[in-house]
Design an enzyme around this catalytic site. Sequence first.
Site, PDB file in Angstrom:
ATOM      1  CE1 TYR A  84      -3.178  -6.518  -3.992  1.00 60.90           C
ATOM      2  CE2 TYR A  84      -4.076  -4.430  -3.762  1.00 60.90           C
ATOM      3  CZ  TYR A  84      -2.987  -5.154  -4.276  1.00 60.90           C
ATOM      4  OH  TYR A  84      -1.904  -4.633  -4.724  1.00 60.90           O
ATOM      5  N   PRO A  90       6.817   1.061  -1.197  1.00 60.31           N
ATOM      6  CG  PRO A  90       5.756   2.992  -0.785  1.00 60.31           C
ATOM      7  CD  PRO A  90       5.347   1.536  -1.005  1.00 60.31           C
ATOM      8  CB  ALA A 116      10.284  -2.561   0.713  1.00 65.24           C
ATOM      9  N   GLY A 157      11.845 -10.849  -2.229  1.00 66.55           N
ATOM     10  CA  GLY A 157      12.848 -11.313  -2.900  1.00 66.55           C
ATOM     11  C   GLY A 157      14.259 -10.710  -2.031  1.00 66.55           C
ATOM     12  CG  PHE A 210      19.750  -5.180   0.692  1.00 61.41           C
ATOM     13  CD1 PHE A 210      20.541  -5.102  -0.535  1.00 61.41           C
ATOM     14  CD2 PHE A 210      18.797  -4.307   1.032  1.00 61.41           C
ATOM     15  CE1 PHE A 210      20.342  -4.027  -1.488  1.00 61.41           C
ATOM     16  CE2 PHE A 210      18.590  -3.345  -0.150  1.00 61.41           C
ATOM     17  CZ  PHE A 210      19.416  -3.091  -1.169  1.00 61.41           C
TER      18      PHE A 210
HETATM   19  N1  NAP Z   1       0.917  -3.998  -8.279  1.00 63.14           N
HETATM   20  C1  NAP Z   1       1.390  -4.793  -7.421  1.00 63.14           C
HETATM   21  O1  NAP Z   1       1.767  -5.880  -7.780  1.00 63.14           O
HETATM   22  C2  NAP Z   1       1.511  -4.536  -5.956  1.00 63.14           C
HETATM   23  C3  NAP Z   1       2.037  -5.219  -5.044  1.00 63.14           C
HETATM   24  C4  NAP Z   1       2.216  -5.024  -3.838  1.00 63.14           C
HETATM   25  C5  NAP Z   1       1.578  -4.087  -3.237  1.00 63.14           C
HETATM   26  N2  NAP Z   1       0.816  -3.284  -4.066  1.00 63.14           N
HETATM   27  C6  NAP Z   1       0.259  -2.013  -3.647  1.00 63.14           C
HETATM   28  O2  NAP Z   1       1.081  -1.268  -3.043  1.00 63.14           O
HETATM   29  C7  NAP Z   1       0.270  -0.504  -1.882  1.00 63.14           C
HETATM   30  C8  NAP Z   1       1.664  -0.530  -0.897  1.00 63.14           C
HETATM   31  O3  NAP Z   1       2.407  -1.490  -0.433  1.00 63.14           O
HETATM   32  P1  NAP Z   1       2.286  -1.834   0.939  1.00 63.14           P
HETATM   33  O4  NAP Z   1       1.135  -2.047   1.444  1.00 63.14           O
HETATM   34  O5  NAP Z   1       3.617  -2.850   1.395  1.00 63.14           O
HETATM   35  O6  NAP Z   1       2.837  -0.329   1.712  1.00 63.14           O
HETATM   36  P2  NAP Z   1       4.125   0.226   2.671  1.00 63.14           P
HETATM   37  O7  NAP Z   1       3.486   1.416   2.869  1.00 63.14           O
HETATM   38  O8  NAP Z   1       5.335  -0.138   2.019  1.00 63.14           O
HETATM   39  O9  NAP Z   1       3.789  -0.917   3.885  1.00 63.14           O
HETATM   40  C9  NAP Z   1       2.945  -0.966   4.823  1.00 63.14           C
HETATM   41  C10 NAP Z   1       3.421  -2.048   5.830  1.00 63.14           C
HETATM   42  O10 NAP Z   1       4.396  -1.432   6.512  1.00 63.14           O
HETATM   43  C11 NAP Z   1       4.114  -1.261   7.807  1.00 63.14           C
HETATM   44  N3  NAP Z   1       4.754   0.160   8.149  1.00 63.14           N
HETATM   45  C12 NAP Z   1       4.440   1.257   7.656  1.00 63.14           C
HETATM   46  N4  NAP Z   1       5.441   2.082   8.388  1.00 63.14           N
HETATM   47  C13 NAP Z   1       6.039   1.556   9.113  1.00 63.14           C
HETATM   48  C14 NAP Z   1       7.149   2.023  10.191  1.00 63.14           C
HETATM   49  N5  NAP Z   1       7.492   3.247  10.293  1.00 63.14           N
HETATM   50  N6  NAP Z   1       7.858   0.865  10.791  1.00 63.14           N
HETATM   51  C15 NAP Z   1       7.368  -0.309  10.651  1.00 63.14           C
HETATM   52  N7  NAP Z   1       6.531  -0.966   9.828  1.00 63.14           N
HETATM   53  C16 NAP Z   1       5.746   0.154   9.081  1.00 63.14           C
HETATM   54  C17 NAP Z   1       2.841  -1.284   7.907  1.00 63.14           C
HETATM   55  O11 NAP Z   1       2.311  -1.641   9.114  1.00 63.14           O
HETATM   56  P3  NAP Z   1       0.968  -0.985   9.647  1.00 63.14           P
HETATM   57  O12 NAP Z   1      -0.236  -1.024   8.841  1.00 63.14           O
HETATM   58  O13 NAP Z   1       0.703  -1.556  10.918  1.00 63.14           O
HETATM   59  O14 NAP Z   1       1.102   0.582   9.771  1.00 63.14           O
HETATM   60  C18 NAP Z   1       2.311  -2.034   6.849  1.00 63.14           C
HETATM   61  O15 NAP Z   1       2.261  -3.478   7.106  1.00 63.14           O
HETATM   62  C19 NAP Z   1      -0.420  -1.855  -1.445  1.00 63.14           C
HETATM   63  O16 NAP Z   1      -1.302  -1.605  -0.283  1.00 63.14           O
HETATM   64  C20 NAP Z   1      -1.103  -2.339  -2.653  1.00 63.14           C
HETATM   65  O17 NAP Z   1      -2.112  -1.441  -2.865  1.00 63.14           O
HETATM   66  C21 NAP Z   1       0.753  -3.363  -5.537  1.00 63.14           C
END
Ligand code: NAP
Length: 305
Positions: free
Chosen positions: A56, A213, A215, A223, A226
């Site tokens: 990261y 979670p 998305a 990918g 929709f």
């Molecule tokens: N194991 C793997 O292969 C893998 C792959 C990907 C991710 N991960 C882990 O999973 C974690 C979570 O995934 P993620 O970071 O994508 O988290 P997420 O909680 O699904 O999405 C966070 C993103 O969405 C935005 N967001 C949140 N609430 C929103 C809303 N109500 N309206 C508009 N935009 C909003 C956030 O912007 P702001 O920051 O501006 O609020 C941020 O850019 C990562 O941090 C990482 O630790 C693991």
Amino acid sequence: MKKIRLGRSGFESSRLAYGCMRIAGDGSGEARDRGKRALRAAIDAGYTLFDHADIYASGECEALFGELLAESPGLRDQLVVLTKSGIRFAGDPDPTSPGRYDFSKDYLRTCVEGSLKRLNVEQIDVLLLHRPDYLADFHAVVELFDELADSGKVAHFGVSNFSPSQVSLLQSLTSRPLIVNQVEINLHNTSAFSDGTLDQCIERRMTPQAWCPIAVLAYPAWGNTFSADDEARIRAEVDRQAGIYGVDDWLVALAWLLRHPAGISPIVGSTTPGRIVAAVRALDIDYSREDWYRLLEARNAAPVP
Ligand SMILES: NC(=O)c1ccc[n+]([C@@H]2O[C@H](COP(=O)([O-])OP(=O)(O)OC[C@H]3O[C@@H](n4cnc5c(N)ncnc54)[C@H](OP(=O)(O)O)[C@@H]3O)[C@@H](O)[C@H]2O)c1
């Protein structure tokens, strides 16, 4: 914040994990300050599991977290520090090297040393293999698990993005319980419901963690397949439910994951303190079976057969 036991370990952690993938932002001082504020907000809101990976921001996210620990005596012992290894970017170590997965002992050992240093901890609580290396020698991997555990550098092990058969293979070679499988689960990617991933987590008492979670609602899924019509139909049902439960739409997406009996632990990755705090409200939604299936039907554009 509700607590869970992490797999078959003695660790207790918060039901929601905090994902550190975005905390370093673009690496600017301003972005790093924002990342630290996000971490503090998560700690204050009761998140105790912090999800990292060595890749990261090329280690910058781990380093920022390590800085926070150094500034906050006593904090480390209150948290579960999880990190992941095994992905190598293109250009590592030579400009012509391709992107790849690498579970070789020497490479993983070096990754762990780097993470320990950047995170500023003596022990990684949970180490996950980030993505399955098709060329892995899993006998060698479990030898490395023993070495890392015996030296006190890693307390527990798990996997990420592993299929059930890959979990079974690795688990068959070690008596150490794999305590986590971290996979993508959201309104777009529901594979874990039907491909055996969550069944296996229940059977083996592993904690399933869901990445990205929210998305579909907050940003397009990886990918994304929709159409605009699909998104509008899903959003209409989510909005309807958000009205009924009196919460923001994205909390419905979290509630949908939390309702599954495998005990999914969503990883919240927002860097906005208000959202980090608000996510905890999803744990209090008394989400019905009927609404769970209504959202599945909206997602599938079809009634259940
Ligand atoms: N194991 C793997 O292969 C893998 C792959 C990907 C991710 N991960 C882990 O999973 C974690 C979570 O995934 P993620 O970071 O994508 O988290 P997420 O909680 O699904 O999405 C966070 C993103 O969405 C935005 N967001 C949140 N609430 C929103 C809303 N109500 N309206 C508009 N935009 C909003 C956030 O912007 P702001 O920051 O501006 O609020 C941020 O850019 C990562 O941090 C990482 O630790 C693991």
